[in-house]
Structure formats: structure tokens, C-alpha cells
Design a protein around this motif. Sequence first.
Motif, PDB file in Angstrom:
ATOM      1  N   CYS A 239       9.687  24.271  -1.837  1.00 19.69           N
ATOM      2  CA  CYS A 239       9.378  23.013  -1.168  1.00 19.69           C
ATOM      3  C   CYS A 239      10.181  21.886  -1.802  1.00 19.69           C
ATOM      4  CB  CYS A 239       7.879  22.731  -1.301  1.00 19.69           C
ATOM      5  SG  CYS A 239       7.260  21.503  -0.147  1.00 19.69           S
TER       6      CYS A 239
ATOM      7  N   ILE B 111       9.523  29.787   3.284  1.00 17.34           N
ATOM      8  CA  ILE B 111       8.996  30.969   2.594  1.00 17.34           C
ATOM      9  C   ILE B 111      10.045  32.068   2.688  1.00 17.34           C
ATOM     10  CG2 ILE B 111       7.230  32.776   2.626  1.00 17.34           C
ATOM     11  CD1 ILE B 111       5.250  30.681   3.658  1.00 17.34           C
TER      12      ILE B 111
ATOM     13  N   PHE C  73       6.066  36.668  -2.170  1.00 14.22           N
ATOM     14  CA  PHE C  73       7.052  35.791  -1.551  1.00 14.22           C
ATOM     15  C   PHE C  73       7.184  34.532  -2.401  1.00 14.22           C
ATOM     16  CE2 PHE C  73       5.290  38.357   1.805  1.00 14.22           C
ATOM     17  CZ  PHE C  73       6.364  38.681   2.605  1.00 14.22           C
TER      18      PHE C  73
ATOM     19  N   TYR D 273      10.581  37.324  -2.434  1.00 12.52           N
ATOM     20  CA  TYR D 273      10.576  37.197  -3.892  1.00 12.52           C
ATOM     21  C   TYR D 273      11.434  38.309  -4.481  1.00 12.52           C
ATOM     22  CZ  TYR D 273       8.886  37.514  -8.717  1.00 12.52           C
ATOM     23  OH  TYR D 273       8.804  37.581 -10.089  1.00 12.52           O
TER      24      TYR D 273
ATOM     25  N   LEU E 224       7.538  30.378  -1.987  1.00 12.92           N
ATOM     26  CA  LEU E 224       7.519  29.173  -1.162  1.00 12.92           C
ATOM     27  C   LEU E 224       8.292  28.110  -1.919  1.00 12.92           C
ATOM     28  CD1 LEU E 224       4.599  27.586   0.809  1.00 12.92           C
ATOM     29  CD2 LEU E 224       6.035  26.168  -0.655  1.00 12.92           C
TER      30      LEU E 224
ATOM     31  N   THR F  70       9.201  28.431   8.019  1.00 18.04           N
ATOM     32  CA  THR F  70       9.443  27.078   7.509  1.00 18.04           C
ATOM     33  C   THR F  70       8.294  26.176   7.947  1.00 18.04           C
ATOM     34  OG1 THR F  70      10.682  26.396   9.471  1.00 18.04           O
ATOM     35  CG2 THR F  70      11.945  27.397   7.674  1.00 18.04           C
TER      36      THR F  70
ATOM     37  N   ILE G  33      -1.796  26.840   1.281  1.00 21.26           N
ATOM     38  CA  ILE G  33      -1.742  28.312   1.325  1.00 21.26           C
ATOM     39  C   ILE G  33      -3.145  28.877   1.497  1.00 21.26           C
ATOM     40  CG2 ILE G  33      -1.234  30.382  -0.049  1.00 21.26           C
ATOM     41  CD1 ILE G  33       1.230  29.013   1.148  1.00 21.26           C
TER      42      ILE G  33
ATOM     43  N   ASP H 182       0.993  38.059   0.186  1.00 23.47           N
ATOM     44  CA  ASP H 182       0.359  38.287   1.479  1.00 23.47           C
ATOM     45  C   ASP H 182      -0.758  39.322   1.345  1.00 23.47           C
ATOM     46  OD1 ASP H 182       1.530  40.806   1.431  1.00 23.47           O
ATOM     47  OD2 ASP H 182       2.861  40.458   3.140  1.00 23.47           O
TER      48      ASP H 182
ATOM     49  N   PHE I 273      -2.002  34.625   3.339  1.00 26.95           N
ATOM     50  CA  PHE I 273      -1.398  34.428   2.025  1.00 26.95           C
ATOM     51  C   PHE I 273      -2.424  33.958   0.997  1.00 26.95           C
ATOM     52  CE2 PHE I 273       2.388  33.807   4.748  1.00 26.95           C
ATOM     53  CZ  PHE I 273       3.257  34.695   4.124  1.00 26.95           C
TER      54      PHE I 273
END
Length: 258
Positions: free
Chosen positions: A54, A100, A50, A103, A52, A90, A19, A44, A25
Motif C-alpha cells: 500500500c 495484493i 500474499f 508472497y 498487500l 487492487t 483485511i 487466504d 483473508f
Amino acid sequence: MWWKRLSEKGFDQAVAHYIGKHPNFSFKKLLGYGAYGRAYLIEDCSSKLFVLKCLRPKHRHHKKTIQKFKQEIHILQQVSLPYVPTIHSTGTIQESPFFIMDYVNGQTFEQLIFEDGAKFTVVQSLAITKQLLEQIIELHNHGIVHRDLRIPNILLVHQQLHIIDFGLATTYQKHIDLSAIENPKRAENHISDLYFVGHFLLFLLYSDYKPSKRKEQAWQQELKLPIEVKDFLERLLWIQDPFNSALEAWQSVPSFTH
């Protein structure tokens, strides 16, 4: 094992580094993790938050798990609903796929009940359940079954419900013999989501329950619900004949004026 914890911590640092290399970001923190994924809060340049999400590094070479993770991405990409997070991009980090998404800044019902001590009356519980069923109807109309509608995966944001974590979601199968379903939680049709809604409603109703006896009893005895509510719950939970659809369940939600 200590080496697995260290490996995951190292992966968190790899995500933060990834990131950090993208000027749009900034990395905020680890939000949490489940059996298959780890979620991170990122921001951002306009201060919008947001998530992420994984795949956990220990699963990055497991083909079935990777396929399930990619299915979650596919499902979220094909759904455009205001109460479901939108995917924005992605990629992969150290061979682990990620995406991503928006949120959702709210509280889960797990937090509301067990951390904040929120209590819901029967009338409030049914109103919340009816709103949840409205959203489930839309998901099913999009050909999607969530299959994990537990209190940690349903958020309240300004009196509106939001559904998160589509990791167990699958394509809705219209032609399933109900007698062949062994576990309602894993059913690939409305039975699964309605079964979870039944348990979700029980959590709401128990939030306002004060035990009068030391010995634990079945919920039918402890909650002393109106017969319409008890019957509605038993149909959701597959104790009585189940509903034929989420729409039928929504139409059958008992209504009270007090």
C-alpha cells in the motif's frame, strides 16, 4: 516526528481492519516499508500467503507519487514471468492505493550475506549473475527496466532467483544517447539494470573476501580477480565501454571450470 509514526501505526491498524472485513483473508503482520510503500503479509482461507503493498498514507495526496505507485501496478500486471510476483487484486484503503500480490518465500541476498554469513566463490558469483542476467533480458524484452536491482530486491528460492519491488521500474527507452546519461542508476534503458548488476556482483564477490591490509583500497586491488572478471565488472559499472544490451552482458559472463 512522533505524530508521523503514530499516523503510520494507525494506518497499519486500518489495513488490519480492512483485511478483517474480508472473509477470504486474514491479517498476519507488517513485513516492512520503504520510502513510498508499506508491505503486509496476509493469508487466504487455504493458508496461502500474499503480500498487500500500500502507498504510505503521507503520500496519498501527492499526485506524482500516486502515479509512480500506479505505474508499478501497471508494470506488474503486464508481466507474466515465473520469477516476478503476480498481482491478484487492487483497491484503496483510506485513499491510499494498494495491490495484493504473491508472497515470495525466500531469502534476499542482503539476508544471505549479512545475516547468514553466506559466502560465494567467483565461480558461484558468476553463475548467479548469469541467471540474473537471463531474467533481466526477459524483462527488457517485455519493455521494462527495473532500476533497483539491489541485494534486498533479489531473492533466492530453491536455487532460483526472484526479483521484487518494481517501485522504480519504468518503460524501456530504446533510443537514448549514452553520452546524455548523467546518472546510470536512473537511466531508462539497459545501462541502469547492468550498473546495478555490477554492484550486485561486487557484493557476492566481497562475501568471500578477507582483508589483508588495514587501509581500504579499490575493489580492483582488494579482490584480485582474474582479468576477464575485472573487465566484465568494469563494463557493467560503466568504467570501461558499457555493454550494448543485457544479452551482450550475458554472452560475456566469464566462465571457469574451477
